[in-house]
Design a protein around this motif. Structure first.
Motif, PDB file in Angstrom:
ATOM      1  N   GLU A  49     -31.272 -32.488   7.673  1.00 12.37           N
ATOM      2  CA  GLU A  49     -31.626 -33.612   7.813  1.00 12.37           C
ATOM      3  C   GLU A  49     -33.134 -34.032   7.277  1.00 12.37           C
ATOM      4  OE1 GLU A  49     -31.161 -34.940  11.978  1.00 12.37           O
ATOM      5  OE2 GLU A  49     -29.132 -34.887  11.638  1.00 12.37           O
TER       6      GLU A  49
ATOM      7  N   GLY B 295     -35.019 -32.561   4.717  1.00 15.74           N
ATOM      8  CA  GLY B 295     -35.325 -32.453   3.156  1.00 15.74           C
ATOM      9  C   GLY B 295     -36.410 -31.843   2.723  1.00 15.74           C
TER      10      GLY B 295
ATOM     11  N   THR C 118     -35.930 -29.674  -0.269  1.00 13.79           N
ATOM     12  CA  THR C 118     -35.133 -30.248  -1.306  1.00 13.79           C
ATOM     13  C   THR C 118     -35.647 -29.369  -2.691  1.00 13.79           C
ATOM     14  OG1 THR C 118     -35.292 -32.270  -0.332  1.00 13.79           O
ATOM     15  CG2 THR C 118     -35.425 -32.165  -2.779  1.00 13.79           C
TER      16      THR C 118
ATOM     17  N   LYS D 115     -36.058 -45.964  -0.526  1.00 14.54           N
ATOM     18  CA  LYS D 115     -34.626 -45.347  -0.637  1.00 14.54           C
ATOM     19  C   LYS D 115     -34.665 -43.993  -1.294  1.00 14.54           C
ATOM     20  CE  LYS D 115     -31.806 -49.514  -0.310  1.00 14.54           C
ATOM     21  NZ  LYS D 115     -31.123 -50.698  -1.255  1.00 14.54           N
TER      22      LYS D 115
ATOM     23  N   ALA E 138     -35.749 -41.390   1.116  1.00 13.62           N
ATOM     24  CA  ALA E 138     -34.815 -41.557   2.434  1.00 13.62           C
ATOM     25  C   ALA E 138     -34.400 -40.163   2.989  1.00 13.62           C
ATOM     26  CB  ALA E 138     -33.513 -42.650   2.433  1.00 13.62           C
ATOM     27  N   GLY E 139     -34.100 -39.146   2.246  1.00  9.83           N
ATOM     28  CA  GLY E 139     -33.665 -38.072   2.711  1.00  9.83           C
ATOM     29  C   GLY E 139     -34.707 -37.226   3.016  1.00  9.83           C
ATOM     30  N   ASN E 140     -36.003 -37.397   3.200  1.00 12.86           N
ATOM     31  CA  ASN E 140     -37.050 -36.538   3.302  1.00 12.86           C
ATOM     32  C   ASN E 140     -38.006 -37.364   4.448  1.00 12.86           C
ATOM     33  OD1 ASN E 140     -36.279 -36.390   0.281  1.00 12.86           O
ATOM     34  ND2 ASN E 140     -37.650 -34.591   0.756  1.00 12.86           N
TER      35      ASN E 140
ATOM     36  N   ASP F  99     -28.124 -39.559   2.251  1.00  7.68           N
ATOM     37  CA  ASP F  99     -29.500 -39.931   1.618  1.00  7.68           C
ATOM     38  C   ASP F  99     -29.146 -39.432  -0.123  1.00  7.68           C
ATOM     39  OD1 ASP F  99     -29.691 -37.059   1.527  1.00  7.68           O
ATOM     40  OD2 ASP F  99     -30.532 -37.348   3.590  1.00  7.68           O
ATOM     41  N   VAL F 100     -30.334 -39.529  -0.730  1.00  4.81           N
ATOM     42  CA  VAL F 100     -29.915 -39.299  -2.140  1.00  4.81           C
ATOM     43  C   VAL F 100     -29.360 -37.794  -2.420  1.00  4.81           C
ATOM     44  CG1 VAL F 100     -31.067 -38.963  -4.429  1.00  4.81           C
ATOM     45  CG2 VAL F 100     -32.096 -40.641  -2.487  1.00  4.81           C
TER      46      VAL F 100
ATOM     47  N   ARG G 133     -25.703 -37.671  -1.533  1.00  6.47           N
ATOM     48  CA  ARG G 133     -25.017 -38.279  -2.399  1.00  6.47           C
ATOM     49  C   ARG G 133     -24.646 -37.365  -3.769  1.00  6.47           C
ATOM     50  NH1 ARG G 133     -27.780 -42.817   0.111  1.00  6.47           N
ATOM     51  NH2 ARG G 133     -29.180 -42.976  -1.843  1.00  6.47           N
TER      52      ARG G 133
ATOM     53  N   GLY H 184     -28.678 -40.453   8.773  1.00  7.03           N
ATOM     54  CA  GLY H 184     -27.951 -41.907   8.316  1.00  7.03           C
ATOM     55  C   GLY H 184     -26.284 -42.033   8.719  1.00  7.03           C
TER      56      GLY H 184
END
Lengths: 157, 284
Positions: A45, A47, A50, A128, A131-133, B102-103, B106, B190
């Motif tokens: 969740e 990030g 990453t 956007k 958004a994953g971080n 999220d990015v 995906r 999400g």
């Protein structure tokens, strides 16, 4: 049973025997020794873990190292060239786009991926793209500003 | 959090993958892993064998086939989101893929993985049910097609047999039908607290002559809001009428309750998002 994998990280190739259950995040931190890739929430969740795998932004804690066999990885350590920070890193430092720094490597790679695809993002595109971080300290404002500034600097370069 | 040990196979042909499925014990298929890997880390799933489909060529494509579009099961959300073919002919899929996770999720998550996982809060199942898509499963006895309405059996359960692999998803080309997918997303991951997919057609007089509404996040599996569809079909969709009809969205459904929402809150949200999604589709 261990599997032999060959993975290129920041341009250097590593051939290692790994247990299938070894996560890519742990492979990077413990086997390769690059601790810039952070491990945060461990359920995919936050990030912090990453990285960029064959050109795609992914969470390395949601991949097994064996899945990266034959592939190329870029971590935060691969961004600076010859001791000079990447413009995105510089923008985060100068714009104070961090507080504790835990989420920063993931944020910077997410920004790098975003700006590679979209050199001229709107604020919404940036939000956007990141958004994953998750960041628990900053409230995101200075991070978003840092990415805007980085986009400006990269266009000049 | 370290997953339990497992044996790992990454076959390069579908046949090899099917052989592993029938000859090994307690096998789990790994597609993009965006749901499976967290479950394994939490040790909610402890498969003894993992069969990774990512090295099998030809499971990743989006192609037009007559009046349909077919997608390989290993097609990622990102590929769906950016497919010009789907944007033109079946926009509900890109609309849905664009708001999954999220990015990072995906880029790695796949349509096949999402459908086979049958998460009751998954986004893609809502779109697939709304489109009346069909899924191709290949097993030791050959292939079969499963209709979306038969595919989602229950909580995290699809109609796939343990020795079958989902290889293809077939959706209709929509030829101008209007679509939307809207969700109230849980903030960190999400996931849909409530998600509503809509596909509709309006005739020249503005009456709705074709309507499908798929709802996710509300019950133990994705479902069609048939009560709402029935009220709206054949009618002109003015705002008050849509709002009235949307109150029926949870009719006959055992609404789930969890950390993200009580029964009452979810039921209310389902109505709100049904209204918004129908309106968004009309304006699409």
């Amino acid at each position: 049973m261990k599997e032999t994998i060959k993975v290129t990280v920041n341009g250097r190739t590593y051939v290692e025997d790994v247990e299938p259950r070894l996560l890519l995040s742990h492979f990077l931190r413990e086997t390769v020794g690059l601790t810039g890739t952070h491990v945060g929430c461990v359920i995919g969740e936050c990030g912090a873990c990453t990285v960029i795998l064959n050109g795609k932004l992914v969470k390395s804690c949601l991949l097994f190292a064996v899945q990266a066999d034959g592939k190329e990885i870029l971590t935060v350590e691969g961004l600076a060239a010859n001791g000079t920070l990447h413009p995105i890193q510089k923008a985060f430092v100068e714009g104070y786009g961090l507080q504790c720094g835990y989420c920063t490597p993931g944020m910077i790679l997410a920004a790098y991926y975003l700006l590679g695809k979209n050199p001229d993002p709107t604020e919404e595109d940036i939000r956007k793209g990141l958004a994953g971080n998750l960041c628990m300290c900053t409230g995101y404002m200075q991070i978003v500003e840092a990415v805007k500034e980085a986009a400006k600097q990269l266009k000049k370069a | 959090m370290i997953p339990a040990s497992f044996e790992y196979y990454s076959p390069t042909t579908l046949k090899e993958a099917l052989d592993f499925l029938s000859s090994r014990e307690d096998v789990k298929i790994l597609a993009g892993g965006q749901s499976l890997v967290p479950l394994m880390k939490l040790r909610l799933a402890k498969p003894r064998t993992i069969v990774d489909l990512s090295r099998i060529p030809d499971l990743n494509y989006i192609r037009e086939q007559g009046s349909r579009i077919v997608l390989g099961s290993m097609t990622t959300y990102e590929q769906i989101e950016t497919s010009a073919l789907l944007q033109a002919k079946c926009p509900l899929l890109p609309q849905t893929a664009a708001v999954v996770g999220d990015v990072q999720v995906r880029n790695q998550g796949t349509i096949g993985g999402s459908l086979a996982h049958a998460d009751p809060a998954g986004d893609m199942p809502a779109a697939i049910l709304t489109l009346a898509a069909e899924m191709k499963a290949i097993g030791p006895n050959g292939e079969r097609w499963i209709r979306a309405e038969d595919f989602f059996v229950g909580l995290l359960t699809s109609a796939l047999e343990p020795d079958e692999i989902l290889t293809e998803v077939r959706v209709p080309a929509l030829n101008g039908a209007k679509t939307a997918y809207l969700k109230a997303a849980q903030r960190a991951a999400g996931f849909a607290v409530v998600g509503v997919a809509v596909c509709l057609r309006l005739d020249q007089n503005g009456s709705c002559n074709n309507l499908a509404i798929g709802v996710t996040g509300v019950g133990d599996k994705v479902y069609r809001a048939e009560a709402v569809e029935k009220i709206l079909l054949g009618k002109r969709l003015d705002a008050n009428f849509i709002e009235q009809a949307a109150r029926e969205v949870t009719r006959g459904v055992d609404v789930i309750e969890d950390i993200n929402g009580s029964k009452e809150y979810r039921s209310h949200l389902a109505g709100v998002y049904t209204v918004r999604a129908v309106k968004a589709a009309m304006q699409a």
